[in-house]
Each structure stands twice: as structure tokens, then as C-alpha cells.
Design a protein around this motif. Structure first.
Motif, mmCIF file in Angstrom:
data_model
loop_
_atom_site.group_PDB
_atom_site.id
_atom_site.type_symbol
_atom_site.label_atom_id
_atom_site.label_comp_id
_atom_site.label_asym_id
_atom_site.label_seq_id
_atom_site.Cartn_x
_atom_site.Cartn_y
_atom_site.Cartn_z
ATOM 1 N N PRO A 181 0.817 -1.241 0.161
ATOM 2 C CA PRO A 181 -0.091 0.064 -0.121
ATOM 3 C C PRO A 181 0.723 1.131 0.008
ATOM 4 N N GLY A 182 0.469 2.228 -0.898
ATOM 5 C CA GLY A 182 1.408 3.405 -0.897
ATOM 6 C C GLY A 182 2.845 3.360 -1.776
ATOM 7 N N ALA A 183 3.140 2.094 -2.377
ATOM 8 C CA ALA A 183 4.143 1.881 -3.079
ATOM 9 C C ALA A 183 4.393 2.809 -4.305
ATOM 10 N N GLY A 184 3.277 3.447 -4.710
ATOM 11 C CA GLY A 184 3.371 4.276 -5.769
ATOM 12 C C GLY A 184 2.762 3.467 -7.147
ATOM 13 N N LYS A 185 1.807 2.629 -6.756
ATOM 14 C CA LYS A 185 1.154 2.001 -8.220
ATOM 15 C C LYS A 185 0.567 2.872 -9.075
ATOM 16 N N GLY A 186 -0.332 3.678 -8.250
ATOM 17 C CA GLY A 186 -1.320 4.506 -9.124
ATOM 18 C C GLY A 186 -0.469 5.673 -9.581
ATOM 19 N N THR A 187 0.311 6.056 -8.899
ATOM 20 C CA THR A 187 1.337 7.296 -9.606
ATOM 21 C C THR A 187 1.932 6.705 -10.816
ATOM 22 N N GLN A 188 2.529 5.480 -10.904
ATOM 23 C CA GLN A 188 3.227 4.928 -11.930
ATOM 24 C C GLN A 188 2.321 4.701 -13.035
ATOM 25 N N CYS A 189 1.263 4.186 -12.537
ATOM 26 C CA CYS A 189 0.307 3.822 -13.632
ATOM 27 C C CYS A 189 -0.195 5.098 -14.516
ATOM 28 N N ALA A 190 -0.523 6.050 -13.716
ATOM 29 C CA ALA A 190 -0.922 7.349 -14.208
ATOM 30 C C ALA A 190 0.185 7.746 -15.462
ATOM 31 N N LYS A 191 1.496 7.650 -15.089
ATOM 32 C CA LYS A 191 2.661 8.339 -15.955
ATOM 33 C C LYS A 191 2.647 7.113 -17.178
ATOM 34 N N ILE A 192 2.401 5.901 -16.988
ATOM 35 C CA ILE A 192 2.441 4.951 -17.997
ATOM 36 C C ILE A 192 1.384 5.426 -19.022
ATOM 37 N N VAL A 193 0.166 5.555 -18.749
ATOM 38 C CA VAL A 193 -0.736 5.944 -19.409
ATOM 39 C C VAL A 193 -0.814 7.099 -20.127
ATOM 40 N N GLU A 194 -0.068 8.212 -19.515
ATOM 41 C CA GLU A 194 0.583 9.393 -20.408
ATOM 42 C C GLU A 194 1.481 9.030 -21.572
ATOM 43 N N THR A 195 2.354 7.926 -21.422
ATOM 44 C CA THR A 195 3.292 7.770 -22.379
ATOM 45 C C THR A 195 3.085 6.683 -23.289
ATOM 46 N N TYR A 196 2.254 5.658 -22.842
ATOM 47 C CA TYR A 196 2.160 4.517 -23.499
ATOM 48 C C TYR A 196 0.536 4.561 -23.507
ATOM 49 N N GLY A 197 -0.101 3.460 -24.666
ATOM 50 C CA GLY A 197 -1.428 3.491 -24.780
ATOM 51 C C GLY A 197 -2.187 2.412 -24.058
ATOM 52 N N TYR A 198 -1.984 2.454 -22.537
ATOM 53 C CA TYR A 198 -2.596 1.506 -21.726
ATOM 54 C C TYR A 198 -3.682 2.339 -20.993
ATOM 55 N N THR A 199 -4.611 1.394 -20.667
ATOM 56 C CA THR A 199 -5.682 1.824 -19.837
ATOM 57 C C THR A 199 -5.514 1.381 -18.519
ATOM 58 N N HIS A 200 -5.535 2.278 -17.589
ATOM 59 C CA HIS A 200 -5.504 1.963 -16.031
ATOM 60 C C HIS A 200 -6.708 1.494 -15.327
ATOM 61 N N LEU A 201 -6.806 0.394 -14.923
ATOM 62 C CA LEU A 201 -8.014 -0.291 -14.098
ATOM 63 C C LEU A 201 -7.444 -0.531 -12.707
#
Ligand code: ADP
Ligand code: C5P
Ligand code: MG
Length: 219
Positions: free
Chosen positions: A35-55
Motif C-alpha cells: 500500500p502506497g508503493a506508488g502503483k497508481g502514480t506510476q500507472c498514471a505516468k504509463i498511461v500518459e506515455t503509452y497506450g494503456y488503460t489503467h484499472l
């Protein structure tokens, strides 16, 4: 000349067939970490750069908790406060629906980051029985950092998140759940050679630099 043309045509045709086949089957990266490792933060950055959908499984459960007419609101609420994992029948349904809706709106959107799942054996079983043949899990992206870093980040987030579980009491339980239930899942994937670990204790940009390297290597 004719042979060469035929070869070129056949190569581009098989590449199209390959891409269409991939487009039909969702490609999934499971994103795990404390919890708090930064999953959401990094996923948001991946979405910005690559064509992934974050769920995010947690976000989907929080939305279901407050959805008018939901029969699971109370159950989800107590599980979240107690840092317990909600029965997978609920979570897998939310994930499946979100994936289907995403792909229905745009069939090019078949690459998913599934954040905070599978968090225990029940989650894993639920995925296997409902999604195994419907989606392809490429690997687990594991954000690794100490429990203390996790706790400090969640307490800091708790100052403004409004989350009912970003407090010391819930955090102790969440860390226990992570150690007892989630780490063994990561271990199982590790044994299959399916874990890509990133040192998440560093700054956001340093962590993301490693994530980028990794995603570009994986293709
Ligand atoms: P998770 O989704 O794994 O629970 P979050 O992405 O929500 O984690 O991050 C938890 C908190 O820590 C947030 O307040 C976020 O801004 C902060 N944070 C995220 N990554 C870092 C980092 N690398 N260094 C410092 N703080 C971070
Ligand atoms: O990932 P996140 O920190 O948002 O998860 C918050 C809470 O949501 C977890 O502590 C747990 O109670 C619940 N959750 C769950 N099953 C998941 C993901 C989250 O029950 N797969
Ligand atoms: Mg999160």
C-alpha cells in the motif's frame, strides 16, 4: 521479382493477422506492491506515455461502494477499513465490466494495467476461472519498497486523500494483508519468471525511468 512481391505481401499479411489477433485479446500487466508503493502514480505516468488503460481494483471497489443501489456497499466499506480483501466475485465482475466497456468504446484499447490485483489466492482463482482464456497476462510489474516507506507515504496521502484506510490502524492491517496474502502471489509469479521488479523507494521520476526501460524492453 514476383517471388519477392509474394513474400513481402505474405509478411505484411501475417503481421496484420497477428495484430488483429492481439487486438481481440486484452493484453494485461498486473501491477502489484505494498500500500502506497506508488502503483497508481506510476500507472498514471504509463498511461500518459503509452497506450494503456489503467484499472485500479481499489478505485473500482471504492466506486462500487458508493454506487446508488449497490448491494455490496457495506461489505466493501468494512473490508477496506479493515484492510481485508473483498471476495473476488465482486472484484472480477467490476474488472471484467470495465475491460469490456473500454474495448467496446475503442477496440484499439486492448492494453490494460490492472493495479492492485491479484492480491490473494481468492483473487487469483477468480481471475483463472473468469478471465484466463479471455485475456493474456504479460507479466507482473512489482513496485518494491519497505513497509516503512509504504506507511509513511500512505500517512502523507491520508492528509488529503479522504480515504478511510490511510490511517495507522488500517495501515497495520493492510501491511499484514500484503505480507501474508499478496507477497505469496508475487512469489508464485516470480517462480514462473513473470515478475518485473522496480525499486519503488526512490523518487517518482527515477522509478518511472526504470519502468520506461522495462516497458520498452518488453515491447
Ligand atoms: P499506491 O497506488 O501504490 O497505493 P500511490 O501512487 O497512490 O500508491 O502513492 C501513495 C502516495 O505516495 C501518494 O501520496 C503519492 O503522491 C506518493 N508517492 C508515489 N510515488 C512516490 C515516490 N516515488 N516517492 C514519494 N512519494 C510517492
Ligand atoms: O489498491 P488500493 O490501495 O486502492 O486498495 C484499497 C483496498 O481495496 C484494499 O486494502 C482492499 O481492502 C480493497 N481491495 C480488494 N481487492 C483488491 C484490491 C483492493 O479488496 N484486489
Ligand atoms: Mg492505488
Amino acid at each position: 521479382m514476383l517471388v519477392q512481391l509474394r513474400r513481402t505481401l505474405s509478411r505484411s499479411l501475417s503481421s496484420v493477422v497477428y495484430r488483429v489477433a492481439l487486438a481481440m485479446k486484452p493484453q494485461v500487466i498486473f501491477v502489484l506492491g505494498g500500500p502506497g508503493a506508488g502503483k497508481g502514480t506510476q500507472c498514471a505516468k504509463i498511461v500518459e506515455t503509452y497506450g494503456y488503460t489503467h484499472l485500479s481494483a481499489g478505485d473500482l471497489l471504492r466506486a462500487e461502494r458508493t454506487r446508488v443501489g449497490s448491494e455490496f456497499g457495506q461489505l466493501i466499506d468494512t473490508h477496506i477499513k479493515d484492510g481485508k480483501i473483498v471476495p473476488v466475485a465482486i472484484t472480477i465482475n467490476l474488472l471484467k465490466k470495465a475491460m469490456e466497456e473500454t474495448m467496446l468504446l475503442d477496440r484499439e484499447k486492448f492494453r490494460f494495467l490492472i493495479d492492485g490485483f491479484p492480491r490473494n489466492n481468492d483473487n487469483l482463482q477468480g481471475w483463472s476461472s473468469v478471465m484466463e482464456d479471455k485475456a493474456n497476462v504479460k507479466f507482473v510489474l512489482f513496485f518494491d519498497c519497505s513497509d516503512q516507506v509504504c506507511i509513511d507515504r500512505c500517512l502523507e496521502r491520508g492528509k488529503s486523500s479522504g480515504r478511510t484506510d490511510d490511517n495507522r490502524e488500517s495501515l497495520e492491517k493492510r501491511i499484514q494483508t500484503y505480507l501474508q496474502s499478496t507477497r505469496p502471489i508475487i512469489e508464485q509469479y516470480q517462480q514462473q519468471g513473470k515478475v518485473r521488479t522496480v525499486d519503488a523507494s526512490r523518487g517518482v521520476d527515477e522509478v518511472f525511468a526504470d519502468v520506461k526501460d522495462l516497458l520498452e524492453k518488453e515491447g
